[in-house]
Design a protein around this motif. Structure first.
Motif, PDB file in Angstrom:
ATOM      1  N   PRO A  65       0.764  -1.285  -0.049  1.00 15.13           N
ATOM      2  CA  PRO A  65      -0.131   0.062   0.135  1.00 15.13           C
ATOM      3  C   PRO A  65       0.803   1.279   0.063  1.00 15.13           C
ATOM      4  CG  PRO A  65      -0.815  -1.549   1.620  1.00 15.13           C
ATOM      5  CD  PRO A  65       0.339  -2.162   1.203  1.00 15.13           C
ATOM      6  N   GLU A  66       1.857   1.245   0.801  1.00 14.72           N
ATOM      7  CA  GLU A  66       2.787   2.403   0.801  1.00 14.72           C
ATOM      8  C   GLU A  66       3.479   3.022  -0.653  1.00 14.72           C
ATOM      9  OE1 GLU A  66       2.714   0.737   5.020  1.00 14.72           O
ATOM     10  OE2 GLU A  66       3.105  -0.109   2.903  1.00 14.72           O
ATOM     11  N   ALA A  67       3.835   1.617  -1.226  1.00  7.05           N
ATOM     12  CA  ALA A  67       4.485   1.943  -2.637  1.00  7.05           C
ATOM     13  C   ALA A  67       3.477   2.332  -3.550  1.00  7.05           C
ATOM     14  CB  ALA A  67       5.104   0.591  -3.096  1.00  7.05           C
ATOM     15  N   GLU A  68       2.096   1.882  -3.434  1.00  2.55           N
ATOM     16  CA  GLU A  68       0.939   2.212  -4.516  1.00  2.55           C
ATOM     17  C   GLU A  68       0.839   3.818  -4.009  1.00  2.55           C
ATOM     18  OE1 GLU A  68      -0.287   0.997  -6.641  1.00  2.55           O
ATOM     19  OE2 GLU A  68      -0.446  -0.955  -6.728  1.00  2.55           O
ATOM     20  N   ASP A  69       0.875   4.334  -2.865  1.00  4.80           N
ATOM     21  CA  ASP A  69       0.473   5.465  -2.506  1.00  4.80           C
ATOM     22  C   ASP A  69       1.842   6.626  -3.211  1.00  4.80           C
ATOM     23  OD1 ASP A  69      -1.595   5.084  -1.403  1.00  4.80           O
ATOM     24  OD2 ASP A  69      -0.936   5.041   0.799  1.00  4.80           O
ATOM     25  N   ALA A  70       3.000   6.287  -2.790  1.00  7.52           N
ATOM     26  CA  ALA A  70       4.169   6.912  -3.189  1.00  7.52           C
ATOM     27  C   ALA A  70       4.109   7.087  -4.760  1.00  7.52           C
ATOM     28  CB  ALA A  70       5.361   6.260  -2.556  1.00  7.52           C
ATOM     29  N   LEU A  71       3.857   5.805  -5.382  1.00  7.32           N
ATOM     30  CA  LEU A  71       3.820   5.820  -6.877  1.00  7.32           C
ATOM     31  C   LEU A  71       2.695   6.766  -7.442  1.00  7.32           C
ATOM     32  CD1 LEU A  71       5.099   4.778  -9.398  1.00  7.32           C
ATOM     33  CD2 LEU A  71       3.706   2.536  -9.036  1.00  7.32           C
ATOM     34  N   ARG A  72       1.438   6.739  -6.931  1.00  2.00           N
ATOM     35  CA  ARG A  72       0.598   7.696  -7.331  1.00  2.00           C
ATOM     36  C   ARG A  72       0.915   9.363  -7.158  1.00  2.00           C
ATOM     37  NH1 ARG A  72      -3.194   3.888  -5.342  1.00  2.00           N
ATOM     38  NH2 ARG A  72      -3.044   4.440  -3.243  1.00  2.00           N
ATOM     39  N   THR A  73       1.704   9.576  -5.976  1.00  2.00           N
ATOM     40  CA  THR A  73       2.201  10.788  -5.851  1.00  2.00           C
ATOM     41  C   THR A  73       3.196  11.235  -6.826  1.00  2.00           C
ATOM     42  OG1 THR A  73       1.850  10.931  -3.712  1.00  2.00           O
ATOM     43  CG2 THR A  73       3.397  12.320  -4.169  1.00  2.00           C
ATOM     44  N   ALA A  74       4.202  10.302  -7.355  1.00  2.00           N
ATOM     45  CA  ALA A  74       5.077  10.563  -8.262  1.00  2.00           C
ATOM     46  C   ALA A  74       4.393  10.734  -9.516  1.00  2.00           C
ATOM     47  CB  ALA A  74       6.137   9.211  -8.323  1.00  2.00           C
ATOM     48  N   GLU A  75       3.208   9.867 -10.138  1.00  2.77           N
ATOM     49  CA  GLU A  75       2.555  10.154 -11.090  1.00  2.77           C
ATOM     50  C   GLU A  75       2.045  11.375 -11.512  1.00  2.77           C
ATOM     51  OE1 GLU A  75       1.698   5.290 -12.048  1.00  2.77           O
ATOM     52  OE2 GLU A  75       0.302   6.422 -10.711  1.00  2.77           O
ATOM     53  N   ALA A  76       1.368  11.855 -10.316  1.00  3.17           N
ATOM     54  CA  ALA A  76       0.889  13.078 -10.242  1.00  3.17           C
ATOM     55  C   ALA A  76       1.774  14.173 -10.557  1.00  3.17           C
ATOM     56  CB  ALA A  76       0.088  13.385  -8.900  1.00  3.17           C
ATOM     57  N   LEU A  77       3.038  14.281  -9.924  1.00  6.16           N
ATOM     58  CA  LEU A  77       3.937  15.358  -9.996  1.00  6.16           C
ATOM     59  C   LEU A  77       4.879  15.240 -11.326  1.00  6.16           C
ATOM     60  CD1 LEU A  77       5.440  15.139  -6.479  1.00  6.16           C
ATOM     61  CD2 LEU A  77       3.900  17.037  -7.308  1.00  6.16           C
ATOM     62  N   ALA A  78       4.654  14.047 -11.797  1.00 12.00           N
ATOM     63  CA  ALA A  78       5.521  13.986 -13.454  1.00 12.00           C
ATOM     64  C   ALA A  78       4.833  14.798 -14.445  1.00 12.00           C
ATOM     65  CB  ALA A  78       5.494  12.525 -13.719  1.00 12.00           C
ATOM     66  N   HIS A  79       5.803  15.662 -14.929  1.00 13.59           N
ATOM     67  CA  HIS A  79       5.300  16.630 -16.004  1.00 13.59           C
ATOM     68  C   HIS A  79       6.195  16.283 -17.407  1.00 13.59           C
ATOM     69  CE1 HIS A  79       2.751  18.608 -13.470  1.00 13.59           C
ATOM     70  NE2 HIS A  79       3.671  19.082 -12.676  1.00 13.59           N
ATOM     71  N   SER A  80       7.288  15.951 -17.465  1.00 10.00           N
ATOM     72  CA  SER A  80       8.068  15.871 -18.690  1.00 10.00           C
ATOM     73  C   SER A  80       7.855  14.210 -19.015  1.00 10.00           C
ATOM     74  CB  SER A  80       9.232  16.192 -18.299  1.00 10.00           C
ATOM     75  OG  SER A  80       9.968  15.234 -17.627  1.00 10.00           O
ATOM     76  N   ASP A  81       7.934  13.951 -20.298  1.00  3.48           N
ATOM     77  CA  ASP A  81       8.329  12.707 -20.834  1.00  3.48           C
ATOM     78  C   ASP A  81       9.181  11.731 -20.276  1.00  3.48           C
ATOM     79  OD1 ASP A  81       6.352  13.463 -22.757  1.00  3.48           O
ATOM     80  OD2 ASP A  81       7.457  13.413 -24.399  1.00  3.48           O
ATOM     81  N   GLU A  82      10.417  12.339 -19.731  1.00  2.98           N
ATOM     82  CA  GLU A  82      11.117  11.571 -18.972  1.00  2.98           C
ATOM     83  C   GLU A  82      10.810  11.181 -17.556  1.00  2.98           C
ATOM     84  OE1 GLU A  82      15.896  11.750 -17.216  1.00  2.98           O
ATOM     85  OE2 GLU A  82      14.764  13.454 -17.966  1.00  2.98           O
ATOM     86  N   GLU A  83      10.082  12.149 -16.849  1.00  2.00           N
ATOM     87  CA  GLU A  83       9.363  11.890 -15.586  1.00  2.00           C
ATOM     88  C   GLU A  83       8.030  11.037 -15.659  1.00  2.00           C
ATOM     89  OE1 GLU A  83      10.543  16.143 -13.747  1.00  2.00           O
ATOM     90  OE2 GLU A  83       8.415  15.892 -14.382  1.00  2.00           O
ATOM     91  N   ARG A  84       7.441  10.953 -16.590  1.00  5.86           N
ATOM     92  CA  ARG A  84       6.250  10.162 -16.727  1.00  5.86           C
ATOM     93  C   ARG A  84       6.763   8.844 -17.234  1.00  5.86           C
ATOM     94  NH1 ARG A  84       3.676  14.924 -19.096  1.00  5.86           N
ATOM     95  NH2 ARG A  84       4.330  14.241 -21.241  1.00  5.86           N
ATOM     96  N   GLY A  85       7.924   8.922 -18.003  1.00  6.66           N
ATOM     97  CA  GLY A  85       8.467   7.473 -18.436  1.00  6.66           C
ATOM     98  C   GLY A  85       9.017   6.732 -17.130  1.00  6.66           C
ATOM     99  N   ALA A  86       9.600   7.378 -16.129  1.00 10.12           N
ATOM    100  CA  ALA A  86      10.242   6.957 -15.046  1.00 10.12           C
ATOM    101  C   ALA A  86       9.083   6.439 -14.035  1.00 10.12           C
ATOM    102  CB  ALA A  86      11.119   7.812 -14.383  1.00 10.12           C
ATOM    103  N   ALA A  87       8.067   7.187 -14.151  1.00  5.92           N
ATOM    104  CA  ALA A  87       7.039   6.729 -12.996  1.00  5.92           C
ATOM    105  C   ALA A  87       6.277   5.647 -13.552  1.00  5.92           C
ATOM    106  CB  ALA A  87       5.749   7.886 -13.081  1.00  5.92           C
TER     107      ALA A  87
END
Length: 257
Positions: A65-87
């Motif tokens: 659950p903690e990993a899922e929550d952290a991942l959703r936060t990362a996905e929400a903050l990702a804006h560039s293609d590189e960041e979205r790709g990393a997420a």
């Protein structure tokens, strides 16, 4: 892990003190403590934090659950293609770990996420090597396609070499060696496992050293194999039974009548 974490930030003198602290905790299987040092207010920090917690799931089979929550936060903050790709790459890794450990079959999600990452991360980019490695994991362990896995691992190995990413190289050496061992190529397997172990010891990647020792033991003859396996068992116990999946590899074979 995400490009910021998997690249081994904090492993050499002169690195950012925060990254050094994160690395020391991560390498000793203290992923939650390492993640707590990172404030997920920027995309890179959120990605690194998510990557740490995803790695914890793979090594401990806990903290989903903690990993899922952290991942959703990362996905929400990702804006560039590189960041979205990393997420997306981390999303694929979490789904892969869930499937591998039998928590829930998310193989289709893993493939889709890594495919999405491939469309976003440019060829030759630093994050591409990690993506290739993870696509190799899917091919080897979920699709049972060793030839496709080998091709992906080789691409990852070349990328890790080009970007001077020794930690990722320790993974590609180990998995290429594992495929060689499966095909009976003992000399090639022994060399790859030894390189993986050497890099991990040099980096101080303690949580990855026991698996490297156990893998090398599988390619060695007695009495060296038993010595390596005993050293792996000692480290495994020192870290409280992490990684969990190593227990099977370290269990002595049952006696026969």
């Amino acid at each position: 892990m995400a490009h910021t974490a998997m690249s081994g930030n904090g492993t050499t003198a002169g690195d950012d003190p925060l990254q050094t602290a994160v690395w020391r905790l991560r390498s000793r299987a203290c992923w939650a403590d390492a993640a707590a040092l990172l404030q997920p207010v920027t995309a890179p920090a959120a990605l690194q934090r998510a990557a740490l917690l995803v790695e914890r799931c793979l090594y401990t089979e806990q903290g989903w659950p903690e990993a899922e929550d952290a991942l959703r936060t990362a996905e929400a903050l990702a804006h560039s293609d590189e960041e979205r790709g990393a997420a997306a790459c981390e999303r694929g890794q979490l789904a892969y770990a869930s499937t591998l450990h039998g928590v829930r079959d998310r193989a289709d999600e893993a493939r889709a996420a890594l495919g999405r990452a491939a469309a976003l991360i440019a060829p030759g980019a630093r994050g591409r090597a990690l993506l290739d490695f993870r696509r190799g994991l899917l091919a080897e362990n979920l699709a049972q396609a060793p030839q496709a896995a080998r091709a992906a691992y080789r691409r990852a190995h070349a990328g890790a070499t080009a970007h001077s990413d020794p930690l990722l190289l320790s993974f590609t050496w180990r998995h290429l060696a594992g495929l060689a061992l499966r095909e009976g190529e003992l000399a090639e397997a022994r060399h790859g496992f030894a390189e993986s172990l050497r890099i991990r010891e040099e980096l101080g990647y303690l949580v990855g050293t026991a698996p490297a020792l156990a893998s090398l033991a599988d390619a060695e003859v007695e009495p060296e194999a038993s010595r390596l396996r005993e050293e792996a068992r000692r480290l495994y116990q020192l870290l409280g039974g992490v990684p969990t999946w190593l227990a099977r590899q370290l269990t002595p074979p049952a006696a026969t009548a």
